[in-house]
Design an enzyme around this catalytic site. Structure first.
Site, mmCIF file in Angstrom:
data_model
loop_
_atom_site.group_PDB
_atom_site.id
_atom_site.type_symbol
_atom_site.label_atom_id
_atom_site.label_comp_id
_atom_site.label_asym_id
_atom_site.label_seq_id
_atom_site.Cartn_x
_atom_site.Cartn_y
_atom_site.Cartn_z
ATOM 1 N N ASP A 11 -2.744 2.370 -6.534
ATOM 2 C CA ASP A 11 -2.032 2.306 -5.512
ATOM 3 C C ASP A 11 -1.759 1.250 -4.437
ATOM 4 O OD1 ASP A 11 -3.963 2.791 -4.093
ATOM 5 O OD2 ASP A 11 -3.026 5.037 -2.977
ATOM 6 N N GLU A 12 -2.129 0.096 -4.882
ATOM 7 C CA GLU A 12 -2.173 -1.155 -3.618
ATOM 8 C C GLU A 12 -1.891 -2.386 -5.000
ATOM 9 O OE1 GLU A 12 -4.928 -1.760 -0.255
ATOM 10 O OE2 GLU A 12 -6.163 0.293 -0.559
ATOM 11 N N ASP A 15 0.659 -1.119 -0.021
ATOM 12 C CA ASP A 15 -0.329 -0.417 0.388
ATOM 13 C C ASP A 15 1.065 1.604 -0.225
ATOM 14 O OD1 ASP A 15 -1.931 1.898 0.004
ATOM 15 O OD2 ASP A 15 -2.485 1.514 2.146
#
Length: 346
Positions: free
Chosen positions: A104-105, A6
């Protein structure tokens, strides 16, 4: 083991790359209405969160909480996607089994010395000027919980033998899928911690939530979760590196590309893959990203990889005349070599 990555305050951190003067200031990334008369907070950095600003709140409310030095910026998703591609390239250097869940993960599979590999991934991300938190665990549920547990810039591993202790320290609201409504009902039943949830009788939970949700809550309390990565194998393998010096010299850049090709070839060979598309990635001193790619008859040799990369780099330098800071290679349209040999018979 499964890992979850993350990125830390990703959008705001990307903006700080372009504008270093924003570091240490509260930064709020905004989504505006069409006429920009109003909007909402998309995300913000940790300094802004300390002021009580959070994702999803109206801009009017965010500005009421802001200080004089708080900076409000419109979201630039094209730029964030480019940085996300660089993240994916780093992950692809370590594993082909990746499930990207958002910009973003991602979940990914790690084998061998998982912690050491995770440290190298984090170092690669730091070379981009960004940070990330990584959780490593036997399943996706625990991996995400572990990455959340040590933010920002954290790294935590939860093993089979330590998951009970890890979960016992949590409140039920910490569990993904437990919202405020469920938390309230659990508290009314005398359940505040994960340990309480683990010990409560199944019948009591079923009376409150129904059998299906009660079973789901119990699985969370004992740390059960899926290990399946939904996207299967990543359909590309890539590697990117920062050069020792900025350069627009074809000869110098090709030396770097040849080193990258050597590493990429090791991955291609170990996974017994052939590829049908090659791309080179160049990032200049202003953080602009350029890619040039070509489709080829399916190949598997390092020689072909270098030959095509040479042509692509020449093309990029002729078209852009850019001084590059980072360079990378990506192969895609992957097939198993056994499949390729079968196809060649026809």
């Amino acid at each position: 083991m499964i890992a979850h990555i993350d990125m830390d305050a990703f959008f705001a951190s990307c903006e700080e790359l372009r504008r270093p003067e924003l570091k240490e200031k509260p930064v709020v990334i905004c989504i505006y209405t069409r006429n920009k008369s109003s909007g909402a907070v998309s995300t913000c950095n940790y300094q802004a969160r300390e002021l009580g600003i959070d994702s999803g709140i109206p801009l009017r409310e965010a500005k009421d909480k802001a200080t004089e030095e708080t900076v409000f910026l419109e979201a630039d998703h094209d730029f964030y996607r480019k940085k996300s591609e660089e993240l994916l390239a780093i992950l692809s250097s370590f594993t082909s089994k990746i499930q990207k869940t958002s910009i973003d993960e991602a979940y990914f599979r790690l084998e061998g010395d998982e912690v050491e590999k995770a440290k190298k991934i984090k170092a690669g991300i730091e070379s981009l000027g960004l940070t990330a938190s990584i959780g490593i665990a036997p399943n996706k549920f625990l991996a995400k919980l572990a990455s959340d547990d040590d933010k920002p810039d954290g790294l935590e591993k939860v093993g089979k033998d330590s998951k009970k202790e890890f979960l016992s320290e949590k409140d039920v609201i910490d569990l993904h899928g437990v919202g405020s409504k469920t938390e309230k009902i659990l508290e009314e039943t005398g359940i505040k911690t994960v340990e309480d949830l683990r010990e409560v009788n199944n019948t009591i939970l079923a009376q409150k939530f129904g059998r299906e949700k009660a079973a789901s809550l119990k699985r969370k309390a004992i740390g059960k979760g899926s290990r399946k990565l939904e996207s299967g194998e990543q359909k590309q393998i890539s590697k990117i590196k920062t050069m020792e010096r900025n350069s627009k010299s074809h000869r110098y850049i090709m030396k770097e590309i040849e080193e990258i090709a050597e590493k990429l070839d090791e991955r291609i060979e170990s996974e017994q893959k052939a590829f049908g598309k090659i791309a080179i990635i160049g990032i200049d001193t202003e953080l602009n990203q350029y890619t040039r790619s070509t489709k080829i008859d399916t190949a598997e040799s390092k020689k072909e990889l270098i030959n095509h990369s040479d042509k692509l780099i020449r093309r990029l330098l002729e078209e852009k005349n850019a001084s590059l800071r980072r360079v990378g290679l990506r192969v895609s349209d992957l097939v198993d070599r056994k499949t390729q040999m079968t196809l060649k018979k026809f």
